[in-house]
Design a protein around this motif. Structure first.
Motif, mmCIF file in Angstrom:
data_model
loop_
_atom_site.group_PDB
_atom_site.id
_atom_site.type_symbol
_atom_site.label_atom_id
_atom_site.label_comp_id
_atom_site.label_asym_id
_atom_site.label_seq_id
_atom_site.Cartn_x
_atom_site.Cartn_y
_atom_site.Cartn_z
ATOM 1 N N GLU A 142 0.836 -1.088 -0.136
ATOM 2 C CA GLU A 142 -0.029 0.079 0.006
ATOM 3 C C GLU A 142 0.912 1.297 0.054
ATOM 4 O O GLU A 142 2.062 0.970 0.111
ATOM 5 N N PRO A 143 0.288 2.386 -0.203
ATOM 6 C CA PRO A 143 1.246 3.622 -0.453
ATOM 7 C C PRO A 143 2.056 3.687 0.934
ATOM 8 O O PRO A 143 3.273 4.148 1.053
ATOM 9 N N THR A 144 1.617 3.407 2.264
ATOM 10 C CA THR A 144 2.374 3.366 3.209
ATOM 11 C C THR A 144 2.738 2.057 4.112
ATOM 12 O O THR A 144 2.754 2.015 5.082
ATOM 13 N N GLU A 145 2.541 0.925 3.447
ATOM 14 C CA GLU A 145 2.695 -0.331 3.662
ATOM 15 C C GLU A 145 3.524 -1.080 2.868
ATOM 16 O O GLU A 145 3.102 -1.188 1.784
ATOM 17 N N ASN A 155 20.787 -18.871 4.787
ATOM 18 C CA ASN A 155 19.448 -18.786 4.075
ATOM 19 C C ASN A 155 18.240 -19.050 5.113
ATOM 20 O O ASN A 155 17.222 -19.597 4.626
ATOM 21 N N LEU A 156 18.321 -18.318 6.114
ATOM 22 C CA LEU A 156 17.070 -17.978 6.865
ATOM 23 C C LEU A 156 16.392 -16.942 6.601
ATOM 24 O O LEU A 156 16.864 -15.662 6.489
ATOM 25 N N LEU A 157 15.054 -17.148 6.444
ATOM 26 C CA LEU A 157 14.430 -15.909 5.476
ATOM 27 C C LEU A 157 13.541 -15.184 6.815
ATOM 28 O O LEU A 157 12.880 -16.133 7.647
ATOM 29 N N ARG A 158 13.402 -14.066 6.748
ATOM 30 C CA ARG A 158 12.651 -13.277 7.657
ATOM 31 C C ARG A 158 11.726 -12.426 6.859
ATOM 32 O O ARG A 158 12.050 -11.717 5.784
ATOM 33 N N GLN A 159 10.418 -12.301 7.102
ATOM 34 C CA GLN A 159 9.402 -11.447 6.411
ATOM 35 C C GLN A 159 8.590 -10.718 7.192
ATOM 36 O O GLN A 159 8.109 -11.243 8.457
ATOM 37 N N GLN A 160 8.299 -9.263 7.009
ATOM 38 C CA GLN A 160 7.522 -8.641 7.872
ATOM 39 C C GLN A 160 6.943 -7.322 7.211
ATOM 40 O O GLN A 160 7.552 -6.838 6.090
ATOM 41 N N VAL A 161 5.720 -7.146 7.560
ATOM 42 C CA VAL A 161 5.022 -6.010 6.846
ATOM 43 C C VAL A 161 5.229 -4.909 7.816
ATOM 44 O O VAL A 161 5.329 -4.765 8.879
ATOM 45 N N LEU A 162 5.691 -3.639 7.176
ATOM 46 C CA LEU A 162 5.965 -2.492 7.707
ATOM 47 C C LEU A 162 5.148 -1.474 7.286
ATOM 48 O O LEU A 162 4.702 -1.269 6.267
ATOM 49 N N HIS A 163 4.775 -0.452 8.220
ATOM 50 C CA HIS A 163 4.123 0.639 7.970
ATOM 51 C C HIS A 163 5.141 1.848 8.094
ATOM 52 O O HIS A 163 5.657 2.091 9.163
ATOM 53 N N VAL A 164 5.058 2.698 7.132
ATOM 54 C CA VAL A 164 6.191 3.518 6.914
ATOM 55 C C VAL A 164 5.499 5.078 6.965
ATOM 56 O O VAL A 164 4.224 5.096 6.874
ATOM 57 N N SER A 165 6.156 6.037 7.430
ATOM 58 C CA SER A 165 5.511 7.291 7.641
ATOM 59 C C SER A 165 5.238 8.032 6.562
ATOM 60 O O SER A 165 4.317 8.853 6.462
ATOM 61 N N GLN A 166 5.810 7.773 5.160
ATOM 62 C CA GLN A 166 5.394 8.602 4.237
ATOM 63 C C GLN A 166 5.294 7.580 3.105
ATOM 64 O O GLN A 166 5.948 6.561 3.021
ATOM 65 N N PRO A 167 4.371 7.846 2.006
ATOM 66 C CA PRO A 167 4.018 6.937 0.874
ATOM 67 C C PRO A 167 5.405 6.752 0.154
ATOM 68 O O PRO A 167 6.149 7.741 -0.174
#
Length: 271
Positions: A142-145, A155-167
């Protein structure tokens, strides 16, 4: 320690670890010391007990090794046996098939050790393991996600959804990830943290900050990673014929924090 006392202590350890029954002077005389009288053996047992190497569960019972006695046996009396080539080959073949990530490797080590020893085995990650960043991708949701996809060394994978302050557009994210991979790929967590501290406020600092958090979480997890296997083998050991004894060991194995401390202490003693 005198040689005769050493021989008697060795015999007590062998007998008790085989049968889990307190060892008396008559059993020692008939199986190990036919040239010694029972009175002489009893005297030696009493002196070993007084020195803290043996204990007597009951007044009329035989002797059992204490922790101090086991330690002396391991340090000075235990016979070292060469590992058969077939066992070496089995261990090598099993570890070659181990996953490349830390948890998978530790689990495989515990499983292999349990199979080889036919006993319970405990394995832990190396102390002081440092996370190393291998590659990063950031995908716009999304614009800010955004979705942070972080690949660590091993080869260890990490995934995370981040909410950023600016689009942020995907073009900007692609440009950022190219820069981060160029400057941070192969870097340890400390180096990534320094990059974060020197970054200006904005999208880069937010993304790198999340990478630092992920690396820290990995290191804390590796530090406390303790795996056990082969608990089923314990029921075949004579000392666990009484279910209450087995229950005590199972409770310790399930308490990961205690196991972590115990392993660290044992590793420190062996250095």
């Amino acid at each position: 320690m005198e040689s005769r006392k050493q021989a008697i202590l060795r015999a007590v350890v062998h007998e008790f670890t085989t049968s889990a029954v307190p060892v008396g002077s008559q059993a020692l005389q008939s199986r190990y010391f036919v040239n010694l009288s029972s009175a002489t053996i009893r005297s030696e047992l009493a002196e070993l007990a007084e020195a803290g190497y043996l204990a007597q569960p009951h007044t009329s019972a035989g002797r059992i090794p204490t922790d101090h006695g086991y330690r002396y046996f391991v340090d000075f009396l235990m016979d070292l046996e060469a590992v058969p080539e077939s066992v070496r080959t089995y261990i090598r073949d099993e570890l070659v098939k181990a996953p490349s990530d830390v948890q998978g490797l530790v689990e495989k080590v515990a499983m292999t050790a349990a199979a080889v020893t036919q006993n319970a085995a405990v394995a832990s990650a190396p102390q002081g393991s440092q996370a190393r960043m291998k590659h990063v991708d950031v995908v716009s949701l999304e614009p800010t996600e955004v979705l942070l996809i972080l690949l660590l060394d091993g080869n260890l994978l990490r995934q995370q959804v981040l909410h950023v302050s600016q689009p942020a557009t995907q073009v900007a994210l692609t440009r950022l990830t190219a820069m981060l991979n160029q400057s941070l790929a192969g870097r340890l967590s400390e180096e990534v943290r320094r990059h974060y501290q020197n970054s200006e406020l904005g999208l880069e600092k937010e993304v790198v900050g999340s990478i630092v958090v992920a690396l820290d979480q990995y290191e804390k997890g590796a530090e406390n990673l303790v795996v056990h296997d082969g608990v089923r083998n314990l029921v075949r050991q004579p000392e666990f014929a009484e279910s209450s004894r087995l229950q005590q060991v199972l409770e310790v194995l399930e308490e990961t924090r205690y196991l972590t401390v115990l392993l660290r202490e044992l590793i420190g003693e062996s250095d």
